[in-house]
Design an enzyme around this catalytic site. Structure first.
Site: not given
Ligand code: DON
Length: 329
Positions: A68, A71, A193, A245, A263
Site C-alpha cells: 500500500s 498508493k 494496481y 488507515y 501489509v
Molecule cells: O490490495 C491489497 O490488499 C494489497 N495489495 C495492499 C494492501 C495493503 O498494503 C494494506 N496495508 N496495510
C-alpha cells in the site's frame, strides 16, 4: 550526495533495533500467499535527510513488496497529470475510519473516500494518463524508481499469486464500476494496481523515497525533481490523515509525521525539510500496520521531538518558567 549522519543517529537506530527485535506481537498478513511465509524476525530501519544524510540498522537492505505504500506515488503521478481538482473529481480526501479494504463510497458521488484505501487506490491507478495499461504501469514504476533513486523491479510471483486470489479487490472494482466511480475496465486496472503493490523495495529505499517527499519532490541523491513541491505537499497531507488507515488519528497524536504503511510490513514516514524514515518488519497489528515499525516510530518521535505540531525548540519555555506560569494562572 550520500554522507553519513552523526553517530548519535546510527546509535539510536541500532539500539532501537536491538530493543524491539525480541517483540513477538503481531501476525503475518496471510491473505497474500507469499507474505504468510515472511520471516517474522526481519527488522530494518533507515533514515535519510533531504541533504543526503543517511543512517541505517538491521535488515535495511532486505527486499519487501511495497504494497500500500505504492498508493502515495501513484497519487503523486495523478496530481501531476490532472491536478488536485482532477483527482478530487474521482476520489475523496476524507479518512474512511474503516479498514483498508472496506467498501466505502461517498453517498451521492460514489467516490471512494481517499486514495490511500484500496478502493481509492484502484480508481487512482485508472487516472494515470497512458495509452494502455503497460505504459500506465511503467509510468508508476518510473515515479517510484525516481523517488528511490534506482530502478525498482516487480516480484512477479507475489503479483501473480495476489492477482489470482484478489477476490475482494476485484469485487471492489466491479462494485465501483456499477456505481460509476470507476470508468476503466476492472481487470487491466486491477493488474496495474496489484503490480504496483508487488514492487520490491528495502527499508533504505523507503527512507530515500520518504526523504524525496520531505525535500518537496527532489531526490536527495540524484537531485532529480520527480514531482512538484505541491504534489509532495498534497500526498503528505493525505498520509497524515489517512496513511495509517483507521489508526491514523492515534499515529498523529503519538508520532506526528505523515506516514504510510503496507501489509508486507513496510512503514514510511516523512517530516518536511527534515528527514524520511523507512522501516520494515513483517508482523502486523490488527489495523494492518507493522508492530515493530509503529513502536520504533513512537520511540524515535518522542526522543527527537519531531511532531509536526510541536513548537520549535527555540520557542519552548524552559520547564521552570512554565511551572511559574501555571502557578500564577
Ligand atoms: O490490495 C491489497 O490488499 C494489497 N495489495 C495492499 C494492501 C495493503 O498494503 C494494506 N496495508 N496495510
Amino acid at each position: 550526495m550520500r554522507r553519513e549522519l552523526p553517530p548519535v543517529v546510527h546509535e539510536a537506530l541500532a539500539t532501537l533495533h536491538d530493543e524491539l527485535l525480541p517483540v513477538t506481537d503481531g501476525e503475518l498478513a496471510d491473505y497474500i500467499p507469499p507474505l504468510a511465509k515472511a520471516r517474522p524476525d526481519r527488522f530494518g530501519l533507515a533514515v535519510c535527510t533531504p541533504e543526503g544524510g543517511f543512517a541505517a540498522a538491521g535488515d535495511h537492505d532486505e527486499p519487501l513488496t511495497i504494497q500500500s505504500i505504492s498508493k502515495v506515488f501513484t497519487m503523486a503521478l495523478v496530481l501531476g497529470d490532472r491536478g488536485l481538482e482532477g483527482l478530487l473529481k474521482h476520489v475523496g480526501a476524507e479518512p474512511s475510519g474503516e479498514s483498508f479494504n472496506a467498501v466505502s463510497l461517498e453517498e451521492g458521488t460514489g467516490r471512494p473516500d481517499n486514495p490511500m484505501i484500496n478502493a481509492g487506490a484502484i480508481v487512482t491507478c485508472s487516472l494515470v494518463k497512458a495509452d494502455d495499461s503497460t505504459e500506465r504501469f511503467e509510468r508508476i514504476l518510473g515515479m517510484m524508481s525516481g523517488c528511490a533513486g534506482r530502478e525498482l523491479e516487480v516480484d512477479e510471483k507475489v503479483f501473480e499469486l495476489e492477482f489470482a486470489t484478489s477476490d475482494r479487490n476485484r469485487a471492489l472494482g466491479h462494485f465501483m464500476r456499477s456505481a460509476g466511480s470507476l470508468t476503466a475496465e476492472v481487470e487491466p486496472t486491477l493488474e496495474v494496481y496489484l503490480r504496483q503493490c508487488a514492487v520490491l523495495v528495502t527499508a533504505s529505499d523507503l527512507a530515500v523515497m520518504a526523504a524525496t517527499l520531505a525535500a518537496g519532490g527532489v531526490n536527495p541523491f540524484t537531485d532529480e525533481r520527480v514531482m512538484s513541491t505541491e504534489a509532495a505537499r498534497h500526498v503528505m497531507t493525505l498520509m497524515a490523515t489517512c496513511g495509517m488507515y483507521d489508526a491514523s488519528g492515534e499515529w498523529m497524536l503519538r508520532v506526528g509525521s505523515p506516514a504510510k504503511s503496507g501489509v508486507a510490513g513496510g512503514v514510511m514516514t516523512a517530516s518536511p525539510a527534515q528527514f524520511g524514515l523507512g522501516l520494515f518488519s513483517p508482523p502486523l497489528d490488527e489495523k494492518g500496520n507493522s508492530v515493530r515499525g509503529v513502536e520504533a516510530c513512537h520511540r524515535l518521535a518522542e526522543r527527537f521531538s519531531w511532531h509536526a505540531f510541536a513548537l520549535p525548540a527555540d520557542r519552548q519555555l524552559p520547564a521552570a518558567l512554565e511551572d511559574d506560569d501555571a502557578e500564577g494562572a
